[in-house]
Scaffold this active site. Structure first.
Site: not given
Ligand SMILES: [Zn+2]
Lengths: 386, 145
Positions: A287, A337
């Site tokens: 992440y 994203y």
């Protein structure tokens, strides 16, 4: 979750186009992503009986998506959530299939992350003071953006471990290099050099624009089913070896223990459930809402010892051909994203060897890790195999 | 500090049933911290119960007005993410570790500080800035001698 090892699989992945100004709604983007994932799996929409979504009030509902796919689902679920929610909803889907409630679940994240609400611009101050635990101890000081909150953790960690700005740059450079091999990455055609990186002024120290994720309009979808049902799909299944999630005490906005992060606790349980060690991992999706978040997780998940993470990334180990090819589509810093789901999609494609014969494929990869991070206090992760 | 001639633009701390004693003390240029009577942990920020053990037996400790600390971590912010900060960039936001209660860290801006002088471990002193007629905000200034 240990007993689910290899009994569930991701059988379809898909995404919409990525753009700054889609001129369309999250429902349209979710439909594009869902159609792509369903086609990828070789299923019909009516084969899906559960729909799940995470959002921050910025998406369509699972019920809307199912409706416009022409499906009357048995189950819909919409949760408030950001990073780590991909992994947590996959775990929920597995649990519901295990309980005999559902057969096949589609999980999606769709947002006008650029033309709608932009997280990086900060939030409404009065809303935050009321909604955030301890908000009135943070907001009056001008701290309302994730770049400022995570920067506070990063500065201390970098001070303790010797990680430098240049080390953060190596994380960015590695992912930007991957984006140059991915025509669908938003920053394809925009390579980054260390000179450019270091010359770019900070937004919130220690982060400049390259250290920060790329907010776009985009929808992503993932389909989960049992290993048994996966045989009916036309795609090559990617099996779930283990999953884990954890909320860390105390809440991030309590600020007293900024040395600990939830990933520290998730890692141990994850490897135990999957029955592997960090040495067994061939490819990773870590992440990356900010570059430093990758560094802290590499430490938490055992890929480099505390104090050696800077050298690990400077040696090029995150690049394809390195020890741990990471965020091989460009990650959230340079592909797009959607709170982690685009990284989960990429790990599936790598493990299926979808890029065979190109410079994007991590050779012979068999086992991959995908981590989520909602903040220092919430993390989830999964280990997958082909 | 310069006396504000126009209305204060930045967010004003919202008092609620859990934090009012902290901000009431701040308005009097004092620091008050919530402490658990059972496990003796401080709760900062304060809450309805102790965030360490869950006990509802919490009380308030007055620490006075001479509060020294060191910088535990910080962020230098070059963009205004909230109203009122646009004229004071860059903004230094720091986490201060109290000398007398090192387990407690309190956020604040460091005023009268150049970015080049800022470092983890530097000594700072609590100060209070009157932001309205009856409200004051805890802040920090570098210790000089
Ligand atoms: Zn207690």
């Amino acid at each position: 979750m240990g007993t689910i090892k290899d009994r569930y699989a991701i059988v379809g992945v898909g995404e919409s186009e990525r753009s700054r100004k889609s001129g369309t709604t999250p429902l349209h983007l979710a439909l594009d992503a869902a159609h792509a994932a369903i086609k990828d799996a070789g299923l019909k929409p009516t084969d899906i009986d559960g729909f799940m979504n995470y959002n921050e009030g910025d998406s369509c509902t699972s019920h809307q998506l199912a409706t416009y796919l022409g499906v009357r689902p048995k189950y819909v679920k919409d949760i408030q959530g950001g990073g780590a929610s991909t992994e947590m909803l996959i775990a929920d889907a597995v649990a519901l299939i295990e309980a005999g409630q559902l057969n096949t679940v589609l999980i999606y994240r769709s947002m006008n992350g650029s033309s709608g609400t932009r997280v990086g611009r900060g939030y409404d101050p009065d809303m935050l003071q009321g909604a955030l635990s301890g908000g009135s101890f943070v907001i009056p000081y001008g701290s309302a953006s994730p770049s400022q909150w995570f920067g506070m953790y990063a500065t201390r960690h970098m001070h303790e471990t010797g990680i430098t700005k240049e080390h953060l740059g190596h994380v960015c450079l590695s992912f930007y290099e991957h984006a140059q091999r991915n025509p669908k990455a938003f920053l394809h055609g925009k390579p980054l050099t260390m000179e450019n990186y270091l010359a770019t002024p900070d937004i919130s120290s220690p982060f400049n624009i390259h250290d920060s994720c790329l907010e776009l309009d985009e929808g992503n979808a993932i389909i989960v089913t049992s290993a048994e049902k996966a045989k009916d799909c036309t795609s090559k299944p990617v099996y779930i070896m283990g999953m884990a999630a954890r909320q860390c005490h105390p809440h991030a906005h309590y600020w007293n223990d900024i040395d600990q992060v939830a990933s520290d606790y998730v890692a141990e349980e994850l490897y135990e459930n999957a029955g592997v060690t960090p040495d067994d991992i061939d490819v990773a999706s870590i992440y990356d809402c900010f570059s430093w978040v990758v560094m802290r997780q590499l430490e938490a998940y055992g890929f480099a010892k505390r104090g050696e993470v800077g050298d690990f990334v400077a040696e090029g180990n995150l690049k394809i051909g390195g020890k741990l090819p990471t965020n091989t589509a460009g990650g959230m810093l340079s592909e797009g994203y959607t709170h982690g789901m685009n990284n989960a999609i990429e790990i599936v494609r790598q493990l299926r060897h979808d890029y065979e014969g190109t410079d994007r494929q991590v050779e012979d990869c068999k086992i991959g890790i995908c981590t989520g991070w909602a903040g220092p206090d919430i993390a989830g992760a999964m280990i997958l195999r082909n | 500090m310069t006396q504000a001639t126009t209305a204060y633009q930045k967010p004003i701390p919202l008092k609620d049933i859990d934090n009012a004693p902290y901000w009431d003390a701040a308005d009097q240029h004092q620091l008050a911290l919530q402490k658990c009577d059972d496990c003796h942990a401080y709760s900062q920020p304060p809450g309805p119960t102790c965030a360490k053990c869950g006990s509802g037996n919490v009380s308030w400790e007055q620490l006075g007005d001479d509060i020294k600390a060191t910088v535990y971590s910080y962020v230098v912010s070059y963009r205004p993410f909230l109203p009122g900060f646009q004229d004071e960039l860059p903004t230094i936001i720091a986490l201060a570790q109290l000398d007398n209660v090192p387990e407690v860290k309190i956020m604040g801006n460091i005023l009268n500080c150049q970015e080049k002088d800022l470092e983890i471990g530097m000594p700072i002193q609590m100060t209070w800035v009157d932001i309205t007629e009856d409200r004051a905000l805890l802040q920090w200034i570098p210790v000089t001698n």
